[in-house]
Design a protein around this motif. Structure first.
Motif, short mmCIF file in Angstrom:
data_model
loop_
_atom_site.label_atom_id
_atom_site.label_comp_id
_atom_site.label_asym_id
_atom_site.label_seq_id
_atom_site.Cartn_x
_atom_site.Cartn_y
_atom_site.Cartn_z
N VAL A 425 0.83 -1.21 0.00
CA VAL A 425 0.00 0.00 0.00
C VAL A 425 0.86 1.26 0.00
CG1 VAL A 425 -1.46 1.36 1.58
CG2 VAL A 425 -2.10 -0.98 0.99
N ILE A 426 0.35 2.29 -0.68
CA ILE A 426 0.93 3.63 -0.67
C ILE A 426 -0.11 4.60 -0.11
CG2 ILE A 426 1.79 5.53 -2.12
CD1 ILE A 426 2.66 3.38 -4.16
N GLU A 427 0.30 5.42 0.83
CA GLU A 427 -0.59 6.47 1.34
C GLU A 427 0.08 7.81 1.03
OE1 GLU A 427 -2.07 6.01 5.30
OE2 GLU A 427 -2.26 3.82 5.10
N ALA A 428 -0.40 8.46 -0.03
CA ALA A 428 0.19 9.72 -0.47
C ALA A 428 -0.84 10.53 -1.23
CB ALA A 428 1.40 9.44 -1.37
N ALA A 429 -0.84 11.82 -0.99
CA ALA A 429 -1.74 12.73 -1.69
C ALA A 429 -1.06 13.27 -2.94
CB ALA A 429 -2.15 13.87 -0.77
N PHE A 430 -1.86 13.91 -3.80
CA PHE A 430 -1.32 14.53 -5.01
C PHE A 430 -2.15 15.76 -5.33
CE2 PHE A 430 -0.93 15.22 -9.57
CZ PHE A 430 0.44 15.04 -9.79
N PRO A 431 -1.49 16.90 -5.65
CA PRO A 431 -2.23 18.11 -5.97
C PRO A 431 -2.50 18.23 -7.47
CG PRO A 431 0.08 18.63 -5.69
CD PRO A 431 -0.05 17.14 -5.52
N TYR A 432 -3.77 18.27 -7.83
CA TYR A 432 -4.16 18.45 -9.23
C TYR A 432 -4.47 19.93 -9.46
CZ TYR A 432 -4.70 13.37 -9.15
OH TYR A 432 -4.48 12.01 -9.01
N PHE A 433 -3.61 20.60 -10.22
CA PHE A 433 -3.81 22.00 -10.56
C PHE A 433 -4.23 22.06 -12.03
CE2 PHE A 433 -1.54 22.57 -6.71
CZ PHE A 433 -1.76 23.86 -6.27
N PRO A 434 -5.51 22.29 -12.32
CA PRO A 434 -5.92 22.34 -13.73
C PRO A 434 -5.19 23.47 -14.45
CG PRO A 434 -7.65 23.19 -12.30
CD PRO A 434 -6.62 22.59 -11.40
N GLU A 435 -4.73 23.18 -15.63
CA GLU A 435 -3.96 24.16 -16.39
C GLU A 435 -4.86 24.87 -17.40
OE1 GLU A 435 -0.26 24.30 -19.56
OE2 GLU A 435 -0.32 22.68 -18.08
N ALA A 436 -4.93 26.16 -17.30
CA ALA A 436 -5.72 26.94 -18.25
C ALA A 436 -5.00 27.01 -19.59
CB ALA A 436 -5.95 28.35 -17.71
N ASN A 437 -5.78 26.89 -20.65
CA ASN A 437 -5.25 27.02 -22.01
C ASN A 437 -4.13 26.03 -22.31
OD1 ASN A 437 -6.96 29.34 -22.48
ND2 ASN A 437 -5.51 30.51 -21.22
N TRP A 438 -4.26 24.85 -21.78
CA TRP A 438 -3.25 23.79 -22.02
C TRP A 438 -3.23 23.39 -23.49
CZ3 TRP A 438 -4.20 18.74 -23.74
CH2 TRP A 438 -3.11 17.87 -23.70
N LYS A 439 -2.04 23.17 -24.01
CA LYS A 439 -1.87 22.71 -25.38
C LYS A 439 -1.04 21.42 -25.37
CE LYS A 439 -3.95 26.30 -27.12
NZ LYS A 439 -5.33 26.15 -27.69
N PRO A 440 -1.41 20.44 -26.18
CA PRO A 440 -0.66 19.18 -26.19
C PRO A 440 0.68 19.33 -26.90
CG PRO A 440 -2.37 19.12 -27.86
CD PRO A 440 -2.57 20.39 -27.09
N ASN A 441 1.63 18.51 -26.49
CA ASN A 441 2.91 18.37 -27.18
C ASN A 441 3.28 16.91 -27.09
OD1 ASN A 441 5.53 18.25 -28.10
ND2 ASN A 441 6.26 20.00 -26.95
N THR A 442 2.90 16.14 -28.08
CA THR A 442 3.07 14.69 -28.01
C THR A 442 4.48 14.24 -28.37
OG1 THR A 442 2.20 14.50 -30.27
CG2 THR A 442 0.64 14.22 -28.46
N LYS A 443 5.36 15.19 -28.67
CA LYS A 443 6.73 14.82 -28.97
C LYS A 443 7.55 14.63 -27.70
CE LYS A 443 10.84 16.08 -31.63
NZ LYS A 443 11.48 17.04 -32.55
N ARG A 444 7.39 15.53 -26.73
CA ARG A 444 8.18 15.51 -25.52
C ARG A 444 7.32 15.88 -24.32
NH1 ARG A 444 11.32 13.18 -28.22
NH2 ARG A 444 13.41 13.80 -28.91
#
Length: 704
Positions: A425-444
């Motif tokens: 088991v792992i007990e750990a939180a994670f912060p999700y910060f939605p990114e405004a105007n996100w653009k994909p970059n599938t190369k890197r």
């Protein structure tokens, strides 16, 4: 509590092992052998098709495990994460290592018999979200089957290690990888792939074991609209649960690890991964369940025909994969024998599912969680709390569990004697910060639709110490019928190894702190421990030769947790080095390891910051998106890959650019980012790391 016929047979074989040959599978591996392995052999990833990781061997047991010692060891030439499960067939031990290499040893003496290097190009490393690992081999007939990091499926002659055939299973221009172990069912080699953080479409494929010919392919998410007219019914149904131009972003749903097979029902079960990108507001604007993300899907191994599915996290937006270990068993529930499938996926709930129909039997959280109020047993759906949907609110959400999961790829184990499932088991939180105007970059870089830098650890010792204290690991014994925890062994930190259960009443596990431990499977009492000199994340296995039982495990710190969270959360008890080895134990073993080498680290002595402070925000963003998954959160590096704060090039702008822009170290996996980042942006990242190094030098504490 009574268990199914497979468990009963396994227990009876343990009592009558002398009636069968230790090396019954020295000829061709068959379905019958994998279904009920010959005594002492380990023929597939989870020992048999049910993936219980329970061995009927009991020569090593509660009474004598204190006498366990090292029989032999073998140093490996890949100082990266070691996650493989060895196979033992006909007295020979077969392993995979990081960078998809294969080695064969005499299981008794440790003599190296042959080795095979598929020569994965170093630049493939940048496509791997979670280290250049490999989890093992498949076996059928006289062949072994290997999935390589660059997406090939290779058949090897088991006796010589010579390549028999090789097939490219992915579009190698895209960021597909393979890290999971193939499974072989009815002469068909089944393999999936990874890459959902990089904008790919998931699928699982079957290849003929003799010829390598592709027999079928099962896509887990729909494709482009022009494919709709020819798609099977299950994909047409899924298409109705997606919105927007999702196919342009890949969709995700990679089948990168877990599978299981029921020969009686003739059903192959696959675990499907997360969405690409994570943030559903970009992937599928307007929501939808997004089938078959985060689902367990049952298919026919002969044809790839869809039979049923159960979706654990509809509309997945947290990287809550269902690719974690799938285990089959027969349990007595409410007075009836039920053929069940069990899984403890990332989202924090332990699921018991009827494996004939896909109907949910029960689901309870096995760790604390805050993204739901539970699972609705009528619909089988999680009851989400509104604030968890950062993709809808546009506001940050700190989720427990987080993207690392309450349980990652590390396999569970089951004890038919105790009726318990053992979970790392792992007990750990994670912060999700939605990114405004996100653009994909599938190369890197990661393409997840959240700001990966915004939630980074601040240069504040109290905050870091608090995060470390809240980030824990445990070995949890879970009663799958009562859906209750029976006992636990707490660990200081997460990322502890996979598990092995035996008829000797033992439970074996490696730890992130560098120990290999035997516990009493009944109550978790520690009975024996061995200092492995490195973190052990791989699962152990056991085998028998000439009446003598051995326990084997690959040791070598690595994987996503040591790389991405890096030193910020890992160095609770001091830095963990990577010393990659195969360790093999037996009763009375007298071998020893050489003295542990000192962990050599450059001093934290950075040059002064000379950059533009006004540009640090953009540099931080670029670091988080393109560098953090390998070089650590907030530039606090690991002991597996270079800690950039200590880089000899930190004070050399031209040298830094020659690596990051020009690709001077491409063969080592550090590719050029020239097509993604400008020279000015690359210099900005250098200045950001300098700034962080100076902060940490002043701050002191772990990792400095």
């Amino acid at each position: 509590m009574r268990f199914g016929i497979v468990a009963v047979l396994a227990a009876s074989l343990a009592l009558t092992g002398c009636a069968k040959s230790d090396n019954a599978a020295s000829g061709g591996v068959t379905e019958a052998m994998i279904t009920s392995p010959p005594d002492g052999e380990w023929l597939t990833y989870g020992r048999d098709y049910g993936e219980q990781r329970y061995s009927p061997l009991d020569k090593i047991n509660l009474d004598n495990v204190k006498d366990l010692g090292l029989a032999w060891s073998a140093d490996l030439d890949t100082a990266r994460g070691q996650e493989g499960t060895p196979l033992m067939i006909g007295g020979k031990l077969y392993i995979t290592t990081a960078w998809s290499k294969v080695k064969a040893y005499d299981g008794k003496t440790g003599k190296l018999l042959w080795e095979y290097d598929p020569k994965v190009p170093g630049e493939t490393g940048v496509k791997a979200c979670c280290d250049v690992v490999n989890r093992g081999l498949g076996a059928w007939g006289d062949k072994l089957f290997l999935g390589t990091l660059d997406g090939r499926l290779i058949a090897l002659d088991r006796e010589t290690g010579k390549e028999v055939w090789s097939q490219v299973t992915v579009d190698q221009t895209k960021a597909y990888t393979i890290t999971g172990a193939p499974r072989v069912v009815k002469g068909k080699v089944i393999i999936g792939n990874g890459g959902a953080e990089y904008g790919v479409r998931g699928y699982v494929s079957a290849y003929d074991a003799d010829s390598g010919k592709q027999l079928w392919r099962f896509y887990t998410v729909p494709g482009a609209p022009e494919e709709a007219k020819d798609e099977p019914e299950y994909l047409a149904k899924a298409r109705k649960t997606w919105n927007g131009e999702f196919w342009k972003l890949g969709g995700g749903g990679t089948v990168w690890d877990s599978m299981a097979y029921d020969p009686e029902l003739d059903l192959l079960y696959i675990g499907v991964g997360n969405g690409s990108p994570w943030n559903q507001s970009y992937r599928s604007p307007g929501g939808g369940d997004n089938l078959y993300l985060s689902s367990i899907v049952a298919i026919r191994p002969d044809t790839g025909e869809y039979v049923w599915h159960y979706q654990e996290t509809p509309g997945e937006t947290w990287d809550f994969t269902a690719t974690q270990h799938i285990m089959l068993a027969t349990l007595k529930i409410d007075g009836k024998e039920r053929k069940v499938l069990m899984q403890a996926p990332k989202n924090g709930f332990f699921y018991v599912i009827d494996r004939e129909t896909g109907k949910l039997i029960s689901a309870k959280n096995y760790v604390p969680q805050n993204w739901t109020t539970g699972v609705d047993m009528k619909t089988g759906r999680p009851i989400e709390v509104p604030e968890a949907r950062y993709d809808k609110t546009g506001k940050p959400f700190v989720s427990t569990p987080g993207a690392g999961g309450a349980h990652s790829w590390h396999p569970m184990a089951f004890s038919p004697k105790e009726g318990l499932v053992y979970i790392p088991v792992i007990e750990a939180a994670f912060p999700y910060f939605p990114e405004a105007n996100w653009k994909p970059n599938t190369k890197r870089g990661f393409n997840v639709g959240i700001d990966q830098a915004a939630g980074g650890m601040p240069a504040d010792l109290a905050a870091r110490n608090g995060a470390r204290a809240a980030t824990k690991g445990a070995l949890v014994a879970w009663d799958p019928v009562a859906q209750k925890e029976r006992w636990r062994v707490p660990y200081q930190g997460p990322w502890n190894g996979g598990l092995l259960s035996t008829a000797g009443g033992l439970l074996f596990q490696g730890t992130a702190a560098g120990n290999f431990v035997a516990y009493d499977a009944k109550d978790g009492k520690q009975l024996w421990s061995f200092a492995a000199q490195t973190g052990v994340v791989a699962p152990p296995m056991t085998y028998m030769i000439d009446g003598e039982q051995y326990v084997a495990v690959l040791a070598g710190w690595g994987g996503i947790w040591p790389l991405a969270p890096g030193g910020v959360l890992n160095e609770v008890a001091g830095p963990v080095p990577n010393i990659s080895r195969l360790l093999v134990f037996k009763l009375g073993g007298k071998a020893t390891l050489p003295p542990a080498p000192p962990l050599s680290r450059m001093p934290l002595d950075p040059p002064p910051f000379t950059g533009d402070k006004a540009k640090l925000a953009s540099a931080l963003y670029n670091y988080g998106r393109y560098c953090g998954q390998c070089h650590g959160d907030a530039a606090v590096g690991s002991t597996v890959l270079p800690d950039l704060r200590r880089s000899a090039l930190l004070g050399d702008a031209d040298g830094w650019a020659s690596v990051v822009h020009d690709g001077a170290l491409q063969d080592n996996g550090m590719v050029s980012f020239a097509g993604t980042l400008s020279r000015q942006e690359i210099e900005g990242i250098r200045q950001y790391v300098i700034m962080r190094a100076n902060e940490d030098k002043k701050l002191g504490g772990p990792g400095t």
